[in-house]
Motif scaffolding. Sequence first.
Motif, PDB file in Angstrom:
ATOM      1  N   VAL A  12       2.305  -8.784   3.145  1.00 57.64           N
ATOM      2  CA  VAL A  12       2.540  -7.347   3.330  1.00 57.64           C
ATOM      3  C   VAL A  12       3.328  -6.787   2.148  1.00 57.64           C
ATOM      4  N   GLY A  13       4.418  -7.435   1.799  1.00 52.51           N
ATOM      5  CA  GLY A  13       5.263  -6.932   0.712  1.00 52.51           C
ATOM      6  C   GLY A  13       4.517  -6.832  -0.605  1.00 52.51           C
ATOM      7  N   LEU A  14       3.808  -7.891  -0.983  1.00 53.59           N
ATOM      8  CA  LEU A  14       3.081  -7.879  -2.255  1.00 53.59           C
ATOM      9  C   LEU A  14       1.912  -6.899  -2.232  1.00 53.59           C
ATOM     10  N   SER A  15       1.256  -6.768  -1.093  1.00 60.09           N
ATOM     11  CA  SER A  15       0.134  -5.832  -0.987  1.00 60.09           C
ATOM     12  C   SER A  15       0.593  -4.392  -1.125  1.00 60.09           C
ATOM     13  N   ILE A  16       1.694  -4.047  -0.476  1.00 60.67           N
ATOM     14  CA  ILE A  16       2.234  -2.679  -0.573  1.00 60.67           C
ATOM     15  C   ILE A  16       2.651  -2.392  -2.021  1.00 60.67           C
ATOM     16  N   LEU A  17       3.299  -3.348  -2.658  1.00 67.67           N
ATOM     17  CA  LEU A  17       3.687  -3.164  -4.064  1.00 67.67           C
ATOM     18  C   LEU A  17       2.452  -2.995  -4.948  1.00 67.67           C
ATOM     19  N   ASN A  18       1.410  -3.753  -4.690  1.00 67.84           N
ATOM     20  CA  ASN A  18       0.168  -3.634  -5.450  1.00 67.84           C
ATOM     21  C   ASN A  18      -0.418  -2.227  -5.318  1.00 67.84           C
ATOM     22  N   VAL A  19      -0.478  -1.718  -4.091  1.00 68.15           N
ATOM     23  CA  VAL A  19      -1.050  -0.392  -3.860  1.00 68.15           C
ATOM     24  C   VAL A  19      -0.251   0.686  -4.581  1.00 68.15           C
ATOM     25  N   TRP A  20       1.062   0.641  -4.469  1.00 71.78           N
ATOM     26  CA  TRP A  20       1.887   1.733  -4.974  1.00 71.78           C
ATOM     27  C   TRP A  20       2.313   1.589  -6.436  1.00 71.78           C
ATOM     28  N   LEU A  21       2.264   0.375  -6.990  1.00 67.09           N
ATOM     29  CA  LEU A  21       2.692   0.195  -8.377  1.00 67.09           C
ATOM     30  C   LEU A  21       1.562  -0.166  -9.335  1.00 67.09           C
ATOM     31  N   VAL A  22       0.466  -0.703  -8.826  1.00 72.95           N
ATOM     32  CA  VAL A  22      -0.634  -1.124  -9.691  1.00 72.95           C
ATOM     33  C   VAL A  22      -1.884  -0.277  -9.464  1.00 72.95           C
ATOM     34  N   GLN A  23      -2.247  -0.055  -8.211  1.00 72.53           N
ATOM     35  CA  GLN A  23      -3.504   0.615  -7.872  1.00 72.53           C
ATOM     36  C   GLN A  23      -3.380   2.118  -7.628  1.00 72.53           C
ATOM     37  N   TYR A  24      -2.197   2.691  -7.794  1.00 77.18           N
ATOM     38  CA  TYR A  24      -1.962   4.081  -7.403  1.00 77.18           C
ATOM     39  C   TYR A  24      -2.876   5.089  -8.093  1.00 77.18           C
ATOM     40  N   ASN A  25      -3.291   4.817  -9.321  1.00 74.54           N
ATOM     41  CA  ASN A  25      -4.153   5.749 -10.053  1.00 74.54           C
ATOM     42  C   ASN A  25      -5.599   5.280 -10.131  1.00 74.54           C
ATOM     43  N   LYS A  26      -5.948   4.302  -9.318  1.00 70.41           N
ATOM     44  CA  LYS A  26      -7.301   3.745  -9.359  1.00 70.41           C
ATOM     45  C   LYS A  26      -8.042   4.076  -8.072  1.00 70.41           C
ATOM     46  N   PRO A  27      -9.317   4.388  -8.173  1.00 67.72           N
ATOM     47  CA  PRO A  27     -10.097   4.641  -6.950  1.00 67.72           C
ATOM     48  C   PRO A  27     -10.309   3.340  -6.168  1.00 67.72           C
ATOM     49  N   THR A  28     -10.227   3.444  -4.864  1.00 67.11           N
ATOM     50  CA  THR A  28     -10.551   2.319  -3.989  1.00 67.11           C
ATOM     51  C   THR A  28     -11.370   2.865  -2.826  1.00 67.11           C
ATOM     52  N   ARG A  29     -12.040   2.008  -2.128  1.00 68.23           N
ATOM     53  CA  ARG A  29     -12.851   2.449  -0.990  1.00 68.23           C
ATOM     54  C   ARG A  29     -11.996   2.869   0.211  1.00 68.23           C
ATOM     55  N   TRP A  30     -10.688   2.627   0.126  1.00 67.88           N
ATOM     56  CA  TRP A  30      -9.808   2.907   1.266  1.00 67.88           C
ATOM     57  C   TRP A  30      -9.128   4.270   1.184  1.00 67.88           C
ATOM     58  N   ARG A  31      -9.254   4.967   0.076  1.00 61.50           N
ATOM     59  CA  ARG A  31      -8.581   6.259  -0.076  1.00 61.50           C
ATOM     60  C   ARG A  31      -9.141   7.288   0.895  1.00 61.50           C
ATOM     61  N   GLY A  32      -8.264   8.154   1.357  1.00 59.90           N
ATOM     62  CA  GLY A  32      -8.669   9.203   2.284  1.00 59.90           C
ATOM     63  C   GLY A  32      -9.617  10.198   1.649  1.00 59.90           C
ATOM     64  N   GLY A  33     -10.593  10.642   2.424  1.00 55.90           N
ATOM     65  CA  GLY A  33     -11.561  11.617   1.929  1.00 55.90           C
ATOM     66  C   GLY A  33     -12.293  11.075   0.719  1.00 55.90           C
ATOM     67  N   ASP A  34     -12.396  11.895  -0.325  1.00 52.78           N
ATOM     68  CA  ASP A  34     -13.047  11.446  -1.560  1.00 52.78           C
ATOM     69  C   ASP A  34     -12.028  11.307  -2.698  1.00 52.78           C
ATOM     70  N   ALA A  35     -10.770  11.086  -2.327  1.00 56.54           N
ATOM     71  CA  ALA A  35      -9.690  10.971  -3.309  1.00 56.54           C
ATOM     72  C   ALA A  35      -9.880   9.738  -4.196  1.00 56.54           C
ATOM     73  N   LYS A  36      -9.474   9.886  -5.441  1.00 54.12           N
ATOM     74  CA  LYS A  36      -9.550   8.784  -6.407  1.00 54.12           C
ATOM     75  C   LYS A  36      -8.177   8.161  -6.686  1.00 54.12           C
ATOM     76  N   THR A  37      -7.105   8.910  -6.416  1.00 53.30           N
ATOM     77  CA  THR A  37      -5.739   8.427  -6.652  1.00 53.30           C
ATOM     78  C   THR A  37      -4.895   8.697  -5.414  1.00 53.30           C
ATOM     79  N   ILE A  38      -3.703   8.134  -5.414  1.00 53.01           N
ATOM     80  CA  ILE A  38      -2.810   8.375  -4.271  1.00 53.01           C
ATOM     81  C   ILE A  38      -2.414   9.849  -4.195  1.00 53.01           C
ATOM     82  N   LEU A  39      -2.122  10.479  -5.331  1.00 51.90           N
ATOM     83  CA  LEU A  39      -1.761  11.904  -5.303  1.00 51.90           C
ATOM     84  C   LEU A  39      -2.903  12.750  -4.752  1.00 51.90           C
ATOM     85  N   GLU A  40      -4.130  12.455  -5.158  1.00 49.38           N
ATOM     86  CA  GLU A  40      -5.285  13.179  -4.620  1.00 49.38           C
ATOM     87  C   GLU A  40      -5.414  12.935  -3.122  1.00 49.38           C
ATOM     88  N   GLU A  41      -5.117  11.716  -2.701  1.00 47.63           N
ATOM     89  CA  GLU A  41      -5.213  11.383  -1.278  1.00 47.63           C
ATOM     90  C   GLU A  41      -4.242  12.222  -0.456  1.00 47.63           C
TER      91      GLU A  41
END
Length: 121
Positions: A12-41
Amino acid sequence: MEIFIKVLQAIVGLSILNVWLVQYNKPTRWRGGDAKTILEEFKVYGLPAWFCYVVGTLKVILALLLLAAIWYPELKLAAASGLALLLAGSISMHFRINDPIIKSFPASLFLAMCLIIIFYG
Protein backbone atom coordinates in the motif's frame (compact mmCIF):
# COMPACT_ATOMS: atom_id res chain seq x y z
CA MET A 1 0.07 -12.93 10.24
CA GLU A 2 2.55 -10.26 11.33
CA ILE A 3 4.65 -10.71 8.19
CA PHE A 4 1.53 -10.65 6.00
CA ILE A 5 0.46 -7.32 7.54
CA LYS A 6 3.93 -5.84 6.98
CA VAL A 7 3.82 -6.98 3.35
CA LEU A 8 0.43 -5.25 2.96
CA GLN A 9 1.87 -2.10 4.51
CA ALA A 10 4.74 -2.14 2.02
CA ILE A 11 2.43 -2.76 -0.95
CA VAL A 12 0.00 0.00 0.00
CA GLY A 13 2.68 2.50 1.00
CA LEU A 14 4.84 1.99 -2.09
CA SER A 15 1.83 1.96 -4.42
CA ILE A 16 0.48 5.25 -3.06
CA LEU A 17 3.93 6.83 -3.38
CA ASN A 18 4.17 5.54 -6.96
CA VAL A 19 0.81 7.07 -7.89
CA TRP A 20 1.47 10.47 -6.34
CA LEU A 21 5.21 10.88 -6.96
CA VAL A 22 5.91 8.95 -10.17
CA GLN A 23 2.66 8.47 -12.11
CA TYR A 24 0.92 11.77 -11.26
CA ASN A 25 1.43 13.28 -14.73
CA LYS A 26 0.97 10.06 -16.70
CA PRO A 27 -2.27 8.69 -18.12
CA THR A 28 -3.49 5.43 -16.63
CA ARG A 29 -6.64 3.40 -17.20
CA TRP A 30 -7.70 4.14 -13.62
CA ARG A 31 -8.06 7.93 -13.88
CA GLY A 32 -11.52 9.37 -13.42
CA GLY A 33 -13.43 10.30 -16.55
CA ASP A 34 -11.06 10.93 -19.45
CA ALA A 35 -8.39 12.62 -17.31
CA LYS A 36 -4.74 12.10 -18.23
CA THR A 37 -3.17 13.48 -15.01
CA ILE A 38 -4.10 13.70 -11.36
CA LEU A 39 -4.85 17.44 -11.66
CA GLU A 40 -7.17 16.76 -14.61
CA GLU A 41 -8.81 14.00 -12.60
CA PHE A 42 -9.63 16.37 -9.74
CA LYS A 43 -11.05 18.80 -12.29
CA VAL A 44 -13.26 16.01 -13.70
CA TYR A 45 -14.52 15.40 -10.15
CA GLY A 46 -15.38 19.10 -9.83
CA LEU A 47 -12.71 19.68 -7.19
CA PRO A 48 -10.32 22.65 -7.10
CA ALA A 49 -6.60 22.25 -7.85
CA TRP A 50 -5.63 23.21 -4.29
CA PHE A 51 -7.60 20.22 -3.00
CA CYS A 52 -5.48 17.93 -5.18
CA TYR A 53 -2.37 19.24 -3.45
CA VAL A 54 -3.91 18.76 0.00
CA VAL A 55 -5.01 15.20 -0.76
CA GLY A 56 -1.69 14.39 -2.41
CA THR A 57 0.30 15.71 0.53
CA LEU A 58 -1.82 13.76 2.98
CA LYS A 59 -1.55 10.55 0.94
CA VAL A 60 2.24 10.85 0.64
CA ILE A 61 2.66 11.56 4.36
CA LEU A 62 0.34 8.71 5.35
CA ALA A 63 2.04 6.30 2.91
CA LEU A 64 5.43 7.18 4.42
CA LEU A 65 4.02 6.68 7.91
CA LEU A 66 2.58 3.32 6.89
CA LEU A 67 6.03 2.27 5.64
CA ALA A 68 7.67 3.60 8.82
CA ALA A 69 5.11 1.59 10.81
CA ILE A 70 6.86 -1.58 9.64
CA TRP A 71 9.53 -0.62 12.20
CA TYR A 72 7.39 1.62 14.43
CA PRO A 73 4.07 -0.23 14.83
CA GLU A 74 2.48 2.56 16.87
CA LEU A 75 2.10 4.51 13.59
CA LYS A 76 0.18 1.75 11.82
CA LEU A 77 -3.39 2.42 12.97
CA ALA A 78 -3.32 6.16 12.27
CA ALA A 79 -1.63 5.77 8.88
CA ALA A 80 -3.87 2.94 7.67
CA SER A 81 -7.01 4.68 8.96
CA GLY A 82 -6.14 7.97 7.28
CA LEU A 83 -5.41 6.24 3.99
CA ALA A 84 -8.62 4.20 4.26
CA LEU A 85 -10.62 7.40 4.65
CA LEU A 86 -8.94 9.04 1.64
CA LEU A 87 -9.32 5.89 -0.47
CA ALA A 88 -13.02 5.73 0.37
CA GLY A 89 -13.22 9.32 -0.87
CA SER A 90 -11.49 8.28 -4.11
CA ILE A 91 -14.02 5.51 -4.65
CA SER A 92 -16.92 7.88 -3.98
CA MET A 93 -15.59 10.33 -6.58
CA HIS A 94 -15.56 7.58 -9.23
CA PHE A 95 -19.18 6.78 -8.39
CA ARG A 96 -20.08 10.47 -8.36
CA ILE A 97 -19.11 10.87 -12.02
CA ASN A 98 -20.54 7.47 -13.04
CA ASP A 99 -17.17 5.96 -13.95
CA PRO A 100 -17.18 2.28 -14.89
CA ILE A 101 -16.66 0.28 -11.69
CA ILE A 102 -13.29 -1.02 -12.93
CA LYS A 103 -11.81 2.49 -12.57
CA SER A 104 -12.24 2.32 -8.81
CA PHE A 105 -10.57 -1.11 -8.58
CA PRO A 106 -7.12 0.09 -7.34
CA ALA A 107 -8.64 2.34 -4.67
CA SER A 108 -10.99 -0.47 -3.61
CA LEU A 109 -8.13 -2.96 -3.41
CA PHE A 110 -5.95 -0.61 -1.35
CA LEU A 111 -8.92 0.24 0.87
CA ALA A 112 -9.44 -3.48 1.53
CA MET A 113 -5.75 -3.84 2.36
CA CYS A 114 -5.91 -0.89 4.76
CA LEU A 115 -8.93 -2.40 6.47
CA ILE A 116 -7.05 -5.69 6.92
CA ILE A 117 -4.12 -3.74 8.39
CA ILE A 118 -6.48 -1.87 10.74
CA PHE A 119 -8.49 -4.85 11.96
CA TYR A 120 -5.90 -7.64 11.88
CA GLY A 121 -2.64 -5.80 12.29
